[in-house]
Design a protein around this motif. Structure first.
Motif, short mmCIF file in Angstrom:
data_model
loop_
_atom_site.label_atom_id
_atom_site.label_comp_id
_atom_site.label_asym_id
_atom_site.label_seq_id
_atom_site.Cartn_x
_atom_site.Cartn_y
_atom_site.Cartn_z
N ALA A 33 -6.20 0.61 -4.86
CA ALA A 33 -5.48 -0.24 -3.89
C ALA A 33 -4.01 -0.55 -4.29
N LEU A 34 -3.89 -0.46 -5.92
CA LEU A 34 -2.51 -0.54 -6.38
C LEU A 34 -1.59 0.98 -5.97
N ILE A 35 -2.39 2.03 -6.20
CA ILE A 35 -1.82 3.23 -5.90
C ILE A 35 -1.37 3.25 -4.29
N MET A 36 -2.41 2.81 -3.44
CA MET A 36 -1.98 2.97 -2.18
C MET A 36 -0.84 2.02 -1.64
N LEU A 37 -0.97 0.73 -2.15
CA LEU A 37 0.14 -0.20 -1.58
C LEU A 37 1.35 -0.30 -2.66
N GLY A 38 1.32 0.29 -3.75
CA GLY A 38 2.30 0.24 -4.56
C GLY A 38 2.54 -0.95 -5.47
N THR A 39 3.33 -1.08 -6.38
CA THR A 39 3.63 -2.02 -7.28
C THR A 39 4.26 -3.31 -6.80
N SER A 40 4.91 -3.12 -5.63
CA SER A 40 5.62 -4.29 -4.81
C SER A 40 4.65 -5.08 -4.02
N ALA A 41 3.45 -4.66 -3.88
CA ALA A 41 2.34 -5.36 -2.98
C ALA A 41 1.98 -6.60 -3.55
N SER A 42 1.90 -7.69 -2.77
CA SER A 42 1.48 -9.06 -3.18
C SER A 42 -0.07 -8.92 -3.48
N GLU A 43 -0.43 -9.98 -4.32
CA GLU A 43 -1.56 -9.76 -4.99
C GLU A 43 -2.70 -10.02 -3.78
N THR A 44 -2.46 -10.88 -2.90
CA THR A 44 -3.29 -11.18 -1.77
C THR A 44 -3.73 -9.98 -1.03
N ALA A 45 -2.64 -9.18 -0.86
CA ALA A 45 -2.63 -7.98 0.00
C ALA A 45 -3.70 -7.01 -0.82
N LEU A 46 -3.25 -6.94 -2.03
CA LEU A 46 -4.12 -6.01 -2.69
C LEU A 46 -5.66 -6.50 -2.85
N ASP A 47 -6.10 -7.84 -2.93
CA ASP A 47 -7.32 -8.28 -2.84
C ASP A 47 -8.02 -7.85 -1.42
N GLN A 48 -7.31 -7.92 -0.42
CA GLN A 48 -7.66 -7.73 0.78
C GLN A 48 -8.01 -6.31 1.03
N LEU A 49 -7.35 -5.23 0.53
CA LEU A 49 -7.41 -4.03 0.59
C LEU A 49 -8.74 -3.68 -0.31
N ARG A 50 -8.81 -4.35 -1.55
CA ARG A 50 -9.90 -4.06 -2.14
C ARG A 50 -11.25 -4.37 -1.67
N GLU A 51 -11.18 -5.35 -0.99
CA GLU A 51 -12.37 -5.93 -0.24
C GLU A 51 -12.74 -4.99 0.86
N ASN A 52 -11.57 -4.60 1.68
CA ASN A 52 -11.87 -3.60 2.72
C ASN A 52 -12.66 -2.45 2.28
N LEU A 53 -12.08 -2.05 1.08
CA LEU A 53 -12.47 -0.60 0.39
C LEU A 53 -13.97 -0.68 -0.24
N GLY A 54 -14.11 -1.88 -0.47
CA GLY A 54 -15.43 -2.20 -1.30
C GLY A 54 -15.08 -2.04 -2.97
N LEU A 55 -13.83 -1.82 -3.22
CA LEU A 55 -13.50 -1.80 -4.40
C LEU A 55 -13.90 -2.92 -5.61
N ASN A 56 -14.28 -4.05 -4.98
CA ASN A 56 -14.69 -5.07 -5.89
C ASN A 56 -16.17 -5.24 -6.31
N GLN A 57 -16.91 -4.12 -5.58
CA GLN A 57 -18.29 -4.17 -6.03
C GLN A 57 -18.49 -3.22 -7.28
N PRO A 58 -19.67 -3.44 -7.82
CA PRO A 58 -19.70 -2.86 -9.05
C PRO A 58 -19.79 -1.07 -8.91
N ILE A 59 -19.33 -0.55 -10.26
CA ILE A 59 -19.06 0.88 -10.02
C ILE A 59 -20.15 1.64 -9.40
N TRP A 60 -21.38 1.19 -9.83
CA TRP A 60 -22.64 2.10 -9.42
C TRP A 60 -22.88 1.99 -8.04
N GLN A 61 -22.51 0.80 -7.54
CA GLN A 61 -22.92 0.75 -5.98
C GLN A 61 -21.81 1.28 -5.39
#
Ligand SMILES: Nc1ncnc2c1ncn2[C@@H]1O[C@H](COP(=O)(O)OP(=O)(O)OP(=O)(O)O)[C@@H](O)[C@H]1O
Ligand code: SF4
Ligand SMILES: [Mg+2]
Lengths: 323, 338
Positions: A33-61
């Motif tokens: 998410a950080l790679i995509m949006l860059g370091t200037s992105a807001s924390e909410t935007a990052l969270d939102q993207l992580r959610e969309n991409l499923g990045l907040n799920q456990p790694i094995w999942q």
């Protein structure tokens, strides 16, 4: 188990390991998410993207989802293609699936690698046979110099030299790009150099070997013309090492094409991969690597198959063949 | 030197098919020039069977390869004359020479298995030259191959024409070689130890086959062998070679009854008396000289029991010792009189 089937299973396993490796590396290099949006992105935007991409799920999942998607041919959507530059838009926009983009680059890569292969193979067979027909003659020496030079030259450097000579100095051919046969010449030559050298060396030594065998003397004794002695009798028996080395070179050719594409701005998978790396487009890179790996494995299987067809004596089950 | 070689006197019949005059073959090697054949002259009449006997390395194969024009140069050097029907094979264009091979002179080899191409079917190999020369269709070539396989008595030729050499036994491979050699009805068949690699019963079968084919076609046969028994049974005339030269030649009966050269005598003495399978050539003391280090004088002198002083310095030339029989030994004439 039949030899070819066993080879096929091994290949599938290899592909699976490689894909898993690609996944792991993709997570290690950093937060997508950080790679995509860059370091200037807001924390909410990052969270939102992580959610969309499923990045907040456990790694094995994530891994299982990744595999499941792959099986269905879904390599994910591009982080870049189809996104506007505005992070807020990015969250809403549907990215373009990466696989079709990768596949659309295949023909260009195939054209380049195929041309280089045909060029290298036919030249190598002719040169190697000539060298073997006249060992220690000036022809043999010339072929030796050519093959040594073309094996040891650095592709990148050769490409640049060719561009400088034929495009910049002589103005005969374009420096790069795609579209006409003129565009194809320099990259194909650059890519053909290494396989040309290696195949011609193998052709030479395999032919020298065959030409000294009794059946060659017998063929000459019964009045077979020399061209037939060399190109039918001997070459047929020399074909196994030649096919093997060509097969080995084929996978190298595919990977070599990646590099040559970047030198000549040839729009194949290689150029796409480099561009995507630069744009940090992780799904695109993953898909590209998987497709290239699958191709290399397919090529090796095809070579094995050619091997069994060429040699009627090979008992496939007890052969300690190629790895 | 050449003028002293009485090759004319070795001719059996006025018009020889093949006339070899002072044939010499040498090779450039890292250790210097190696003389493999040092001036041999002989001739062959139509339909005749000639045997060539000699220890390993005496230049039998190299001499015949030179006749076929098969010595590669470099490293080989060939000189002399090989007259086939009056035309010199050594000086003719490679094209004509190739035409001669197969068409006029064919050759079969010791190890038939390795003399056949492992990745072409036997049918293809048998009819290959026939197809090239007669410019016929694939189907016709196959018919020809089957016909030839029948001639050399390969069972179920029709089904085996598409087999590869490794699917055949050694004896069957030799039959395939023979069929290949017969494809263009040659006038001369050169057989370089055709049975050495085979077991005894198969040896007999192959020799019977060769004799039969020779009778039917009237081919001349040159048979190289270590097997003196075979020579005694099959050939009309024989030549004994030692260190690249002919040391004795003549009608085979005369050679066996009154061998003149000490080497020939040694060979015949070393032959097993009772139906022994093959005559061993090793019973003569010592070993033949290496092709690179030829002794001065008579090449056989280090092993010769009858050696006299002359033998160490002066090389004996072939001279007539009886009708049609010649020997290269300083004692030859004396021998004739005792
Ligand atoms: N290409 C070559 N280079 C150097 N020497 C050679 C070459 N070919 C043959 N010779 C030599 O020529 C000599 C004669 O060899 P040749 O094969 O004619 O012997 P041979 O009488 O047929 O023996 P065998 O009974 O073992 O077949 C040998 O000493 C061999 O070493
Ligand atoms: S010439 Fe002398 S050495 Fe030679 S074979 Fe005759 S006797 Fe023996
Ligand atoms: Mg030999």
């Amino acid at each position: 188990m039949p030899y070819l089937l066993r080879r096929f299973m091994q290949s599938l396993l290899l592909l699976f390991v490689l894909i898993s490796f690609v996944f792991v590396v993709g997570r290690i290099i950093g937060d997508p998410a950080l790679i995509m949006l860059g370091t200037s992105a807001s924390e909410t935007a990052l969270d939102q993207l992580r959610e969309n991409l499923g990045l907040n799920q456990p790694i094995w999942q994530q891994y299982l989802v990744f595999l499941g998607d792959l099986v269905q041919g879904d390599f994910g959507v591009s982080f870049r293609y189809g996104f506007s530059m505005m992070p807020s838009d990015a969250l809403r926009a549907e990215g373009t699936p990466v696989l079709p983009i990768v596949l659309s680059r295949l023909p260009a890569t195939f054209l380049l690698a195929g041309t280089a292969l045909v060029l290298a193979f036919s030249l190598a067979v002719v040169l190697g046979c000539l060298a073997a027909m006249y060992p220690r003659s000036w022809i043999d020496n010339l072929v030796n110099v050519i093959s040594l030079a073309s094996v040891s030259v650095v592709q990148f450097w050769l490409g640049l030299i060719l561009i400088i000579v034929f495009s910049v100095q002589l103005g005969l051919l374009p420096t790069g790009g795609y579209g006409s046969w003129q565009h194809l010449i320099l990259p194909a030559l650059t890519l053909a150099a290494r396989p040309l050298g290696r195949i011609s060396q193998v052709v030479r030594s395999a032919m020298l070997d065959e030409l000294s065998k009794p059946y060659i003397a017998a063929a000459r004794a019964k009045g077979v013309p020399e061209w037939r002695v060399v190109f039918v009798h001997a070459l047929k028996n020399a074909s196994i090492p030649i096919v093997t080395i060509t097969g080995d070179e084929l996978s190298q050719l595919l990977t070599g094409a990646m590099l040559v594409e970047t030198v000549f701005a040839w729009p194949g998978i290689g150029l796409l991969l480099i561009d995507s790396l630069g744009r940090r487009d992780l799904p695109m890179v993953q898909a590209g690597i998987c497709v290239v790996a699958a191709l290399v494995i397919l090529v090796n299987l095809a070579v094995d198959f050619a091997y069994t067809v060429l040699n009627p004596r090979i008992e496939m089950d007890n052969r300690g063949g190629r790895a | 030197m050449r003028a002293m070689q009485p090759y004319e006197t070795l001719d059996a019949v006025p018009a020889p098919l093949l006339d070899i005059r002072d044939l010499r073959v040498s090779f450039d090697t890292p250790h210097g020039l190696v003389k493999a054949v040092g001036g041999v002259s002989w001739s062959l009449s139509p339909g005749e069977t000639l045997g060539i006997i000699g220890e390993s390395g005496s230049g039998k194969s190299v001499g015949l390869e030179a006749i076929m024009g098969l010595i590669k140069s470099p490293p080989g050097h060939v000189s002399g004359q090989v007259l086939f029907d009056g035309r010199d094979v050594l000086t003719m264009a490679e094209r004509d020479r190739r035409q001669l091979r197969g068409e006029k002179i064919a050759m079969i080899f010791q190890d038939a298995m390795s003399a056949l191409n492992p990745s072409l079917t036997v049918g293809t190999q048998i009819a290959e030259v026939y197809r090239l020369r007669r410019k016929c269709s694939q189907a016709e070539a196959e018919r020809k191959a089957i016909e030839l396989m029948d001639r050399v008595k390969i069972p179920s030729a029709k089904t085996r024409v598409g087999c590869y050499p490794h699917e055949f036994s050694g004896g069957m491979c030799q039959r395939v070689m023979i069929a290949t050699a017969l494809a263009l009805n040659p006038q001369i068949l050169i057989a370089d130890e055709p049975t050495t690699a085979l077991d005894v019963t198969v040896q007999r079968q192959i020799m019977t086959l060769l004799a039969e084919l020779q009778r039917e076609d009237g081919m001349a046969l040159v048979l190289i062998t270590h097997d003196l028994g075979l020579v005694a049974e099959t050939v009309d005339r024989a030549m004994v070679m030692y260190a690249g030269r002919i040391v004795e030649s003549g009608p085979v009966d005369a050679l066996f009854e009154t061998p003149t050269h000490p080497y020939t005598r040694g060979l015949i003495r070393s032959m097993p008396r009772l139906d022994g399978a093959s005559g061993a050539l090793h019973a003569i003391g010592g070993t033949p000289p290496a092709a690179g280090r030829m002794p001065r004088g008579c090449a056989f002198h280090p092993r010769c029991e009858q050696r006299v002083d002359r033998c160490l310095t002066e090389r004996p030339n072939l001279r007539m010792v009886a009708k049609g029989q010649a020997a290269a030994c300083h004692l030859a004439e004396e021998t004739r009189h005792d």
